[in-house]
Design a protein around this motif. Structure first.
Motif, PDB file in Angstrom:
ATOM      1  N   THR A  78      94.783 -11.952 126.856  1.00 51.06           N
ATOM      2  CA  THR A  78      93.776 -11.861 127.601  1.00 51.06           C
ATOM      3  C   THR A  78      93.899 -11.339 128.974  1.00 51.06           C
ATOM      4  O   THR A  78      92.901 -10.538 129.390  1.00 51.06           O
ATOM      5  CB  THR A  78      93.067 -13.240 128.018  1.00 51.06           C
ATOM      6  N   ASP A 175      97.871 -20.284 123.165  1.00 51.01           N
ATOM      7  CA  ASP A 175      96.738 -19.475 123.189  1.00 51.01           C
ATOM      8  C   ASP A 175      96.623 -18.812 121.889  1.00 51.01           C
ATOM      9  O   ASP A 175      95.483 -18.466 121.322  1.00 51.01           O
ATOM     10  CB  ASP A 175      96.934 -18.478 124.107  1.00 51.01           C
ATOM     11  N   HIS A 198      96.648 -15.934 132.820  1.00 48.34           N
ATOM     12  CA  HIS A 198      95.369 -16.804 132.445  1.00 48.34           C
ATOM     13  C   HIS A 198      94.124 -16.560 133.350  1.00 48.34           C
ATOM     14  O   HIS A 198      93.297 -17.374 133.024  1.00 48.34           O
ATOM     15  CB  HIS A 198      95.786 -18.454 132.279  1.00 48.34           C
ATOM     16  N   THR A 200      93.263 -17.858 136.204  1.00 50.66           N
ATOM     17  CA  THR A 200      92.728 -19.010 137.008  1.00 50.66           C
ATOM     18  C   THR A 200      93.581 -20.141 136.624  1.00 50.66           C
ATOM     19  O   THR A 200      93.993 -20.427 135.300  1.00 50.66           O
ATOM     20  CB  THR A 200      91.418 -19.300 137.146  1.00 50.66           C
ATOM     21  N   ASN A 203      91.749 -21.951 133.762  1.00 50.18           N
ATOM     22  CA  ASN A 203      91.961 -21.640 132.572  1.00 50.18           C
ATOM     23  C   ASN A 203      93.469 -21.961 132.148  1.00 50.18           C
ATOM     24  O   ASN A 203      93.581 -22.238 130.685  1.00 50.18           O
ATOM     25  CB  ASN A 203      91.974 -19.922 132.509  1.00 50.18           C
ATOM     26  N   TYR A 204      94.290 -21.762 132.958  1.00 53.41           N
ATOM     27  CA  TYR A 204      95.746 -22.271 132.440  1.00 53.41           C
ATOM     28  C   TYR A 204      95.796 -23.594 131.867  1.00 53.41           C
ATOM     29  O   TYR A 204      96.176 -24.104 130.635  1.00 53.41           O
ATOM     30  CB  TYR A 204      96.666 -21.924 133.568  1.00 53.41           C
TER      31      TYR A 204
END
Length: 466
Positions: A78, A175, A198, A200, A203-204
């Motif tokens: 991503t 992921d 990732h 942010t 998100n991580y």
């Protein structure tokens, strides 16, 4: 090897032909799939062709016949932008998965109740994984260990009842595993890392949460709750009906496992009991290792290991190389290899474990440097700075910590050993915990740590720690 039968008779593209990628190729072929192998590196393409796989530039072939793209975890999915192979797969409506997803599908097809332990967290994953595998072996289980810790998961023996798979998982691997469903899932902690992959920290953290959220209904989610992200994750899991075991090394818990006075305590329904002791176990020194041990103990108990066997396993754990590894002793001076301390958060764990430190630090710097470590500066008798970060670290240490601009590991070891021995301090420790990546002077942290060990053990009079 675990033959991947779920793609028998189908064509699968594999991109990224390092260790896990090649293992995926072999496992898919063994299960009856046709494999098209690809990599951005010509040497890896050549190696795959020599192993008998069809290789191709996936930018020039039709994707209409591909059933899946198996992506190596090191390839961006991503962020900062998806790799071109990911974009090609999405354009063609082809699912993008990883090798652990292939394992999960095989397990569900052939042995859905076989024990599967998955471990993640920003720090401590490898030690916890190795410790759980050690505990299960001591308890008599046929134990397979792999994933991010070194051995590709598909190179292990297949799932079956009586055999437990203990698998370390990075956020990249999670992921790529949309149907992750361990019987025991462990989230150790969440702190800022891998933001480049990732976007942010939120998100991580969300990716990390998926590992414990995927635990089977009859399984156990084990969550360290000493950081805000992980506490919130544990609460959400609880609300969703998961069986959650909370772990803390900072505070007693009303329900869960916590560490107090070098003992792992269990609290439930108002009752407290001691389940194991950590005192005197050098391989589990420090608060961070206490958390690793408590999470491993919770896992062993969830899988039916008896308390006396658990204690035996904790005491016999040899530890991992490059993670608080005791590599030598010269009189009162202990030499500790914590080359895996590649960021300030990891190095904080090492610095908190000793009081009289001769600290070797530096390498390829990471964002934030060592400013967050100021609270540990009173423990540092002197610092020896190496690599690209030396000038930056010297500026942070300023007049608070005496330091030498050693430049290289060879010089730093010699200087630190001489100063520590001359200090006469009873508990002097020469600690390599660089708070940096190794890539300016070494190919990886393992090579850096191995070189440190060799330098220490070559010093006159040094005795190896057994």
């Amino acid at each position: 090897m675990i033959p991947v039968t779920s793609f028998a008779g189908k064509t699968v593209a594999v991109f990224g032909l390092g260790g896990s990628g090649l293992a995926s190729c072999h496992a898919l072929r063994a299960g009856g799939a046709e494999v098209i192998a690809a990599d951005d590196g010509a040497d890896r393409m050549t190696d795959a062709a020599k192993a008998g796989f069809i290789t191709a530039d996936l930018r020039t072939v039709s994707w209409a016949h591909f059933a899946a793209l198996v992506l190596a975890p090191g390839v961006p999915l991503t962020h900062p932008v998806p790799h071109w192979s990911v974009l090609k797969a999405r354009e063609a409506g082809v699912e993008v998965i990883g090798d652990i997803e292939l394992f999960c599908r095989e397990r569900r097809r052939h042995a859905p109740d076989a024990p599967f332990v998955a471990i993640t967290g920003t720090n401590g994953k490898s030690t916890t994984t190795a410790l759980i595998a050690h505990l299960m072996r001591v308890a008599g289980y046929d134990t397979q260990m792999g994933g991010n810790i070194g051995t590709a998961i598909l190179s292990l023996e297949p799932p079956r009842m009586g055999r437990v798979h203990v698998i370390e998982m990075s956020s990249y691997q999670i992921d790529l595993t949309p149907s992750l469903d361990p019987s025991v899932g462990i989230l150790l902690n969440v702190s800022e890392d891998h933001i480049d992959r990732h976007g942010t920290i939120a998100n991580y953290a969300a990716v990390k949460e998926r590992l414990v959220a995927g635990v089977k209904p009859a399984g156990t989610a084990i969550v360290g709750v000493d950081d805000g992200f992980s506490r919130a994750i544990a609460d959400r899991l609880d609300q969703s009906g998961k069986r959650v075991v909370r772990i803390s090394v900072k505070n007693p818990l009303a329900d869960g496992l916590y560490v107090e006075h070098e003992a792992i305590m269990r609290s439930a329904g108002g009752a407290r009991s001691e389940i194991a002791r950590l005192g005197g176990i050098g391989s589990l020194r420090g608060q961070h290792n206490a958390q690793n041990a408590a999470c491993a103990a919770a896992t062993a108990l969830a899988l039916g290991v008896k308390q006396d066997v658990l204690q035996q396993g904790l005491r016999s754990f040899p530890g991992l190389a490059h993670r608080m590894e005791q590599v030598g002793r010269l009189g009162n001076v202990l030499f500790v290899n914590d080359s895996k301390g590649t960021n300030a958060d990891a190095t904080a764990h090492a610095l908190s474990s000793f009081a009289e430190i001769f600290w070797i630090a530096g390498g390829k710097p990471k964002a934030g440097g060592i400013t967050s470590l100021a609270g540990f500066f009173p423990r540092i008798r002197k610092a020896y700075l190496i690599g690209e970060a030396a000038s930056e670290f010297a500026g942070t240490l300023g007049d608070n910590v005496p330091h030498d601009m050693s430049g290289t590991l060879e010089v730093a070891v010699a200087q630190a050993a001489a100063d520590a021995e001359a200090s006469g301090l009873k508990d002097a420790v020469v600690l390599l915990s660089p708070a940096c990546a190794s890539f300016d002077q070494f190919r990886n942290f393992e090579i850096r740590g191995t070189h440190f060990r060799e330098l220490v053990q070559a010093l006159p009079g040094v005795e190896r720690v057994v």
